[in-house]
Design a protein around this motif. Structure first.
Motif, PDB file in Angstrom:
ATOM      1  N   VAL A   1      -6.948   6.465  -5.117  1.00  0.00           N
ATOM      2  CA  VAL A   1      -8.154   7.193  -5.519  1.00  0.00           C
ATOM      3  C   VAL A   1      -7.809   8.655  -5.791  1.00  0.00           C
ATOM      4  CG1 VAL A   1     -10.449   7.894  -4.790  1.00  0.00           C
ATOM      5  CG2 VAL A   1      -9.618   5.633  -4.204  1.00  0.00           C
ATOM      6  N   VAL A   2      -7.042   9.244  -4.869  1.00  0.00           N
ATOM      7  CA  VAL A   2      -6.653  10.652  -5.032  1.00  0.00           C
ATOM      8  C   VAL A   2      -5.822  10.836  -6.285  1.00  0.00           C
ATOM      9  CG1 VAL A   2      -5.401  12.551  -3.951  1.00  0.00           C
ATOM     10  CG2 VAL A   2      -6.729  10.997  -2.535  1.00  0.00           C
ATOM     11  N   PHE A   3      -4.853   9.953  -6.469  1.00  0.00           N
ATOM     12  CA  PHE A   3      -3.966  10.044  -7.639  1.00  0.00           C
ATOM     13  C   PHE A   3      -4.750   9.901  -8.936  1.00  0.00           C
ATOM     14  CE2 PHE A   3       0.107   9.817  -9.695  1.00  0.00           C
ATOM     15  CZ  PHE A   3      -0.102   9.030 -10.806  1.00  0.00           C
TER      16      PHE A   3
ATOM     17  N   VAL B   1      -3.001   3.639   4.329  1.00  0.00           N
ATOM     18  CA  VAL B   1      -4.368   3.225   4.645  1.00  0.00           C
ATOM     19  C   VAL B   1      -5.102   2.806   3.377  1.00  0.00           C
ATOM     20  CG1 VAL B   1      -4.591   4.592   6.718  1.00  0.00           C
ATOM     21  CG2 VAL B   1      -5.146   5.617   4.525  1.00  0.00           C
ATOM     22  N   THR B   2      -6.111   1.979   3.602  1.00  0.00           N
ATOM     23  CA  THR B   2      -6.948   1.529   2.492  1.00  0.00           C
ATOM     24  C   THR B   2      -8.364   2.084   2.693  1.00  0.00           C
ATOM     25  OG1 THR B   2      -7.579  -0.472   3.676  1.00  0.00           O
ATOM     26  CG2 THR B   2      -5.636  -0.608   2.257  1.00  0.00           C
ATOM     27  N   LEU B   3      -9.158   1.977   1.646  1.00  0.00           N
ATOM     28  CA  LEU B   3     -10.529   2.471   1.728  1.00  0.00           C
ATOM     29  C   LEU B   3     -11.353   1.743   2.801  1.00  0.00           C
ATOM     30  CD1 LEU B   3     -11.419   3.040  -2.033  1.00  0.00           C
ATOM     31  CD2 LEU B   3     -11.074   4.752  -0.270  1.00  0.00           C
TER      32      LEU B   3
ATOM     33  N   HIS C   1      -0.353   3.269  -8.696  1.00  0.00           N
ATOM     34  CA  HIS C   1      -1.581   3.781  -8.090  1.00  0.00           C
ATOM     35  C   HIS C   1      -2.823   3.285  -8.818  1.00  0.00           C
ATOM     36  CE1 HIS C   1       0.012   6.367  -4.988  1.00  0.00           C
ATOM     37  NE2 HIS C   1       0.821   6.973  -5.836  1.00  0.00           N
TER      38      HIS C   1
ATOM     39  N   SER D   1      -6.369   1.143  -2.098  1.00  0.00           N
ATOM     40  CA  SER D   1      -5.648   2.094  -1.253  1.00  0.00           C
ATOM     41  C   SER D   1      -6.203   3.505  -1.459  1.00  0.00           C
ATOM     42  CB  SER D   1      -4.150   2.078  -1.569  1.00  0.00           C
ATOM     43  OG  SER D   1      -3.915   2.649  -2.824  1.00  0.00           O
ATOM     44  N   LEU D   2      -6.138   4.311  -0.399  1.00  0.00           N
ATOM     45  CA  LEU D   2      -6.706   5.661  -0.444  1.00  0.00           C
ATOM     46  C   LEU D   2      -5.921   6.546  -1.405  1.00  0.00           C
ATOM     47  CD1 LEU D   2      -8.659   7.786   0.700  1.00  0.00           C
ATOM     48  CD2 LEU D   2      -7.015   8.189   2.535  1.00  0.00           C
ATOM     49  N   SER D   3      -4.596   6.406  -1.387  1.00  0.00           N
ATOM     50  CA  SER D   3      -3.769   7.267  -2.248  1.00  0.00           C
ATOM     51  C   SER D   3      -4.075   7.032  -3.724  1.00  0.00           C
ATOM     52  CB  SER D   3      -2.284   7.006  -1.971  1.00  0.00           C
ATOM     53  OG  SER D   3      -1.982   5.648  -2.213  1.00  0.00           O
TER      54      SER D   3
ATOM     55  N   GLY E   1      -0.057  13.778  -8.833  1.00  0.00           N
ATOM     56  CA  GLY E   1      -1.028  13.322  -9.826  1.00  0.00           C
ATOM     57  C   GLY E   1      -1.271  14.361 -10.902  1.00  0.00           C
TER      58      GLY E   1
ATOM     59  N   ILE F   1       0.860  -1.186   0.000  1.00  0.00           N
ATOM     60  CA  ILE F   1       0.000   0.000   0.000  1.00  0.00           C
ATOM     61  C   ILE F   1       0.892   1.231   0.000  1.00  0.00           C
ATOM     62  CG2 ILE F   1      -1.897   1.163   1.191  1.00  0.00           C
ATOM     63  CD1 ILE F   1      -2.665  -1.620   0.427  1.00  0.00           C
TER      64      ILE F   1
ATOM     65  N   ALA G   1      -0.624   7.458   2.034  1.00  0.00           N
ATOM     66  CA  ALA G   1      -1.612   8.453   1.622  1.00  0.00           C
ATOM     67  C   ALA G   1      -1.187   9.842   2.101  1.00  0.00           C
ATOM     68  CB  ALA G   1      -2.986   8.089   2.170  1.00  0.00           C
TER      69      ALA G   1
ATOM     70  N   VAL H   1       0.315  13.540  -3.066  1.00  0.00           N
ATOM     71  CA  VAL H   1      -0.229  12.664  -4.111  1.00  0.00           C
ATOM     72  C   VAL H   1      -1.041  13.501  -5.109  1.00  0.00           C
ATOM     73  CG1 VAL H   1      -1.848  10.770  -4.545  1.00  0.00           C
ATOM     74  CG2 VAL H   1      -0.214  10.604  -2.685  1.00  0.00           C
TER      75      VAL H   1
END
Lengths: 446, 181
Positions: free
Chosen positions: B152-154, A142-144, B139, B148-150, A80, A68, A71, A76
């Motif tokens: 989604v944001v990416f 962390v994950t969703l 990602h 993973s949360l990152s 991105g 993982i 975050a 990010v």
């Protein structure tokens, strides 16, 4: 297995797939970003969904090697945005740039050289600009499921269902200009009668052939409508069947983790204590004791969602299962017969698309054979996809001991189900192609 | 002279997606989820360590153990080159090309400009991937597979910006692609 040879082999397979999938061609990627060509997006969605399902399955078994990413929300986000700019500019991302360079593309090679410079710039900018940003809105790895308190299983199933529906509804349709027009056959419109009643000019020559075609087309129209209805019912029943499995299996597997012995329910209606002696709860209370039998007989699933207690009784599950099983068998028989008659109408009326409807019929026949619960007639030698609650109970009580048996459980109840779904969707896919073929032929008749 | 034309992929989208997904599953079960862009940072770090060892010694990132190991990742990327080359050769699609249909139809500029733009694009790609601690494969593909949360944001940031840039840089659809390929 973390060694260079494995890396080389895995990378070779990945690189070959990138080329075969067309990702090494930046025209496909730019076309996707311009929302003109959806091949790359579709492929990526399937890639992600299949990977998600597999990762989740491996996690259940306990053999997943996860990684993982942290975050760091602001970092990010900024990364991105910059990445997206480069993506839109070049039409490559790192993997496809490598594959493109290996395919002879000089612009991909330039992209790779630029990437090295970009990583160099990262090192130069890191201490002053990037490091302070990393600590802003940092949530760790962390994950969703951890953030939303929704189980991974539910999220995976939801994403799978939504993606599958979206892909199915937006399946690319081949335009008429790319397809050769089908010839009508022996019908010749060389002479037309004027008929004050009929709005359609009726040819004098081979009128019976014309009427036969239109009658068969009308019959085919009816079959088209009903096969769609039956398909929908079958899919809903399959979803319900699988949901029952996950409710039961989830509750059963978590049996020893439950903190409340009163709610620690054993998945069984059998009050025979000898059969359930192997399942104590956390506090050591034997759940097969008479004091807990009452709960065992009533409840199968208890969960608190957003402060609301949700309980589903065993009897309700059993009733739903019986209804769904009967519906599945009967509707699949009717669905197969509908496709059979549609094939017959297509053959007799020379409506076209015979190959498609034949494939659809054959696949629906295979689905029917695989659905029928043969284990009722032949014991455990051969089993259909439809299961009974007793069978499910037997699997979990006697087979939930190690990874291999756990894998067999999921293979039997989920893998088998997935096969049925794939075959059913393929059958429906072919029947849709048949529908388009006969509509095209009918327009040419008129 | 390069002959530019619209190309149809060999594999349909669902077949390609399933095969790539199976590769991902294999990677997760054997080693770790697929990742591509991290090796560029590692290789660059090792080059800097060789050229300027004092600078590298005091750098906060180059001393990070995640950026020191290069065995599996390096050979994975070499494997991508190898596999892609073999596939392209077998498909007889291996060809020296310097531009694309979208670029040539929108800009009517020399291929050298396309190469320069690609270079700039690559610069932004890895800079962004390094800041975000991972690129599209890490990602979008692997991260979303792991929920993973990152990721989604990416994904949201990457796709949003990518769509805008592509629309700005390539506003006109080539005639060869208007029917869909």
């Amino acid at each position: 297995m973390d060694n260079p040879i494995v890396g080389l082999i895995m990378g070779s397979i990945f690189g070959a797939c990138i080329v075969l999938a067309g990702f090494a061609d930046p025209d496909k990627i730019i076309g996707s970003l311009r929302l003109k060509d959806f091949h790359v997006l579709r492929t990526m969605i399937v890639f992600i969904v299949v990977g998600m399902l597999g990762t989740w399955a491996l996690e259940q078994i306990g053999t997943a090697n996860l990684n993982i990413k942290p975050a760091m929300i602001l970092a990010v986000l900024i990364g991105g945005v910059i990445f997206g700019a480069g993506f839109g500019l070049s039409g490559y991302f790192p993997g496809t740039a490598l594959a493109g360079a290996a395919s002879g593309r000089i612009d991909a090679l330039a992209t790779i050289l630029g990437m090295f410079l970009g990583s160099h710039a990262y090192f130069l900018l890191y201490p002053s600009l990037i490091m302070p940003v990393e600590n802003i809105a940092y949530f760790g790895k962390v994950t969703l499921p951890q953030v939303t308190n929704i189980t991974r299983t539910f999220l995976v199933i939801s994403v799978f269902a939504i993606s599958s529906l979206a892909l199915f509804l937006t399946i690319p349709r081949r335009g008429g200009k790319n397809k050769k027009s089908n010839k009508v056959g022996d019908l010749k419109m060389d002479e037309v009668l004027s008929d004050p009643i009929s709005p359609i000019p009726i040819p004098r020559t081979k009128e019976m052939g014309f009427y036969l075609k239109t009658d068969c087309f009308e019959a085919a129209q009816v079959f088209c409508g009903w096969k769609n209805v039956f398909f929908l019912i079958l899919v809903l029943c399959l979803i319900v069947l699988q949901t029952i499995f996950w409710i039961a299996s989830d509750r059963y597997i978590q049996i020893n983790k439950n903190n409340n012995p009163e709610r620690a329910v054993v998945f069984s209606r059998n009050t025979d204590s000898s059969k359930q002696a192997a399942i104590p709860d956390q506090q050591g209370t034997n759940l097969s004791s008479p004091a807990n039998t009452e709960y065992q007989a009533r409840e199968i699933w208890y969960r608190e969602i957003m402060g609301i207690d949700i309980t589903i009784s065993f009897e309700l599950i059993e009733t739903i299962m019986n209804i769904v099983s009967i519906l599945l068998v009967s509707i699949s028989v009717v669905y197969t017969l509908t496709l059979y008659f549609a094939m017959a109408a297509s053959f007799i009326g020379k409506l076209g698309g015979l190959g498609h409807i034949s494939s659809a019929f054959f696949l629906s026949l295979v689905v029917l054979i695989l659905l029928i619960p043969w284990q009722i007639f032949f014991g455990s030698t051969i089993s259909g996809s439809i299961y009974t609650l007793d069978e499910l109970e037997g699997w979990f009580i006697y087979n939930n001991s190690d990874i291999l048996n756990t894998s067999l459980i999921y293979l039997r109840f989920t893998g088998y189900w997935a096969l049925i779904v794939i075959l059913l969707v393929s059958s429906h896919f072919y029947s849709r192609r048949w529908t388009k073929s006969i509509r095209l032929r009918y327009q040419q008749i008129l | 002279m390069n002959t530019l034309k619209a190309q149809t992929p060999i594999l349909p989208w669902w077949t390609a997606g399933i095969i790539l997904g199976l590769v991902q599953i294999l990677a997760v079960s054997l080693v770790k989820p697929l990742e591509v862009s991290s090796i560029f940072v590692v290789v660059e770090g090792k080059i800097l360590s060789t050229i300027a060892p004092e600078y590298a010694e005091n750098h906060p990132v180059m001393n990070n153990e995640e950026y020191e190991y290069s065995g599996y990742n390096l050979w994975f990327n070499i494997g991508i080159l190898l596999g892609a080359c073999i596939a392209a050769s077998n498909l007889k699609s291996w060809k020296i090309q310097s531009t694309t249909l979208w670029w040539s139809r929108n800009h009517h500029a020399p291929a050298m400009l396309r190469i320069i733009v690609s270079f700039c694009g690559g610069f932004l790609l890895l800079l962004g991937a390094s800041i975000a601690y991972g690129g599209l494969t890490e990602h979008f593909a692997s991260g979303l597979a792991q929920l993973s949360l990152s990721a989604v944001v990416f994904t949201i940031a990457m796709l949003g910006t990518g769509l805008l840039f592509a629309y700005y840089i390539y506003p006109t659809t080539p005639d060869e692609l208007k029917g869909g390929v």
